[in-house]
Design an enzyme around this catalytic site. Structure first.
Site, mmCIF file in Angstrom:
data_model
loop_
_atom_site.group_PDB
_atom_site.id
_atom_site.type_symbol
_atom_site.label_atom_id
_atom_site.label_comp_id
_atom_site.label_asym_id
_atom_site.label_seq_id
_atom_site.Cartn_x
_atom_site.Cartn_y
_atom_site.Cartn_z
ATOM 1 N N VAL A 30 22.015 10.959 59.977
ATOM 2 C CA VAL A 30 22.706 9.714 59.670
ATOM 3 C C VAL A 30 22.806 8.882 60.940
ATOM 4 O O VAL A 30 23.177 9.394 62.003
ATOM 5 C CB VAL A 30 24.104 9.985 59.069
ATOM 6 C CG1 VAL A 30 24.809 8.675 58.749
ATOM 7 C CG2 VAL A 30 23.991 10.838 57.807
ATOM 8 N N GLY B 105 22.633 16.665 58.977
ATOM 9 C CA GLY B 105 22.797 17.619 57.889
ATOM 10 C C GLY B 105 21.582 18.518 57.856
ATOM 11 O O GLY B 105 20.725 18.438 58.737
ATOM 12 N N ASP C 115 31.936 18.880 46.861
ATOM 13 C CA ASP C 115 31.763 19.179 48.290
ATOM 14 C C ASP C 115 32.840 18.478 49.113
ATOM 15 O O ASP C 115 32.561 17.925 50.171
ATOM 16 C CB ASP C 115 30.358 18.752 48.728
ATOM 17 C CG ASP C 115 29.897 19.467 49.999
ATOM 18 O OD1 ASP C 115 30.541 20.463 50.395
ATOM 19 O OD2 ASP C 115 28.903 19.017 50.594
ATOM 20 N N LYS D 53 21.475 7.026 55.940
ATOM 21 C CA LYS D 53 21.240 8.464 55.791
ATOM 22 C C LYS D 53 19.756 8.664 55.508
ATOM 23 O O LYS D 53 19.243 8.223 54.483
ATOM 24 C CB LYS D 53 22.103 9.023 54.659
ATOM 25 C CG LYS D 53 21.947 10.532 54.438
ATOM 26 C CD LYS D 53 23.029 11.046 53.490
ATOM 27 C CE LYS D 53 22.850 12.514 53.151
ATOM 28 N NZ LYS D 53 23.948 13.047 52.326
ATOM 29 N N GLY E 216 25.460 11.625 62.668
ATOM 30 C CA GLY E 216 25.650 12.973 62.143
ATOM 31 C C GLY E 216 24.344 13.593 61.683
ATOM 32 O O GLY E 216 23.337 12.900 61.527
#
Ligand code: ADP
Ligand code: MG
Length: 319
Positions: A30, A25, A139, A45, A23
């Site tokens: 990640v 961000g 979040d 991460k 992933g």
């Protein structure tokens, strides 16, 4: 054959062998990685510290600090934290079942039982954060809710006619299982809360101490704490709404319009998408998407709600 992704190499991360990207961000990537010391797969991460200002750097430390002290089956575990000059690395428990977001996209929407199962696990983790840790996540959304994978054997997939050449034996190929679903194959994985990047401690060990000192706490402190927690409850309502119909309660192509809609807090249970959903589920959502934070359900009220309690075995008190 899928070309192997080229993995970046980071100084300070030699212990971990990056396998693939999971992933992205704004300031982080990640990766799935192998811990060469324990031979165990983890998620790493990678935060690009050099792109962050002082305040953002401090918030990465806070993210790690909060995760380090949180220990719950529905919270992604922090296994380690490495800092170099340019990067921060959060070594995380790997959740290969993917984001709840992807499961909604894949399944369109969830049955009430499945939705209850998923949201119930998230809620247990939120209760732990709110009541035992004094932490608000801030979040909660389907992209930050990850599934533990369920073990499934690789499927035997028959070749499509376009995939074998004439004269060749028709052999089933093995599905490499690049994607291990969190829901499927007759099972469902545990849902875990990830991404504590915006989380905050709302009380400390001081205000936690019984009576004596609490009596001297100013009302705005107490109110602020309640107010912060209600933010997670609103988000939980948005997630539950989305699980049950497949789209979020507030949506607009334009960010400006969307902001307006959220500010008004006005949403509807649109027909025909909500026709199949029970009144009890809608009632519960309306207690979460309640405009007034003082009247909004707390995590305990949520867990005690009739819809959440449905199908629960009733405990007979031991005598
Ligand atoms: P950001 O703060 O940039 O949003 P996240 O912590 O949410 O970063 O991670 C970004 C994405 O990476 C997540 O939405 C998820 O898809 C993936 N991811 C994060 N942590 C894990 C993990 N422990 N296991 C598997 N995938 C993860
Ligand atoms: Mg995130």
């Amino acid at each position: 054959n899928i070309a192997k992704q080229r993995m970046p190499i980071y100084r300070g991360l030699e212990r971990y062998k990056l396998i693939k990207k999971l992933g992205d961000g704004a300031f982080s990537n990640v990766f799935k990685a192998l811990d060469t010391e324990t031979q165990e797969n983890v998620a790493v991460k990678v935060v690009r510290k050099f792109e962050l200002n002082k305040q953002q750097r401090a918030s990465v430390l806070k993210e790690a600090q909060i995760m380090r002290t949180a220990s719950h089956p529905s919270i992604v575990q922090l296994k380690g934290f490495i800092e170099t000059e340019d990067h921060s690395f959060l070594i995380l428990e790997l959740c290969e079942g993917g984001e709840l977001f992807h499961q909604i996209v894949r399944l369109t929407y969830l049955s009430e039982d499945l939705a209850r199962h998923c949201i119930g696990q998230v809620a247990e983790a939120i209760r732990y954060l709110h009541e035992s840790k004094g932490v608000v996540h801030r979040d909660i959304k389907p992209e930050n809710l990850l599934f533990e994978p369920i073990p499934i054997r690789p499927r035997q997939v028959p070749l499509k006619p376009t995939e074998y050449e004439e004269g060749e034996e028709e052999e089933p190929k093995e599905d490499e299982g690049e994607f291990i679903p969190g829901i499927g194959g007759g099972g469902i994985g545990r849902v875990k809360i990830a991404d504590f990047g915006l989380s905050k401690v709302v009380w400390n060990s001081h205000t936690m101490t019984p009576c004596g000192t609490v009596g001297y706490t100013a009302p705005e402190i107490v109110r602020d704490e309640r107010y912060s927690k209600s933010v997670d409850m609103w988000a939980l309502g948005c997630v539950l709404y989305t699980l049950l119909c497949g789209f979020p309660p507030f949506y607009d192509e334009s960010i400006q319009m969307l902001t307006e809609k959220v500010a008004r807090g006005h949403y509807t249970f649109m027909s025909p998408w909500w026709n199949h959903v029970s009144k009890e589920a809608m009632d519960l959502i309306s207690h979460l998407l309640c405009f007034d934070p003082e009247k909004r359900y707390t995590i305990d009220q949520f867990l005690q709600d009739p819809w959440m309690q449905k199908n629960k075995p009733t405990h007979k008190p031991n005598s």
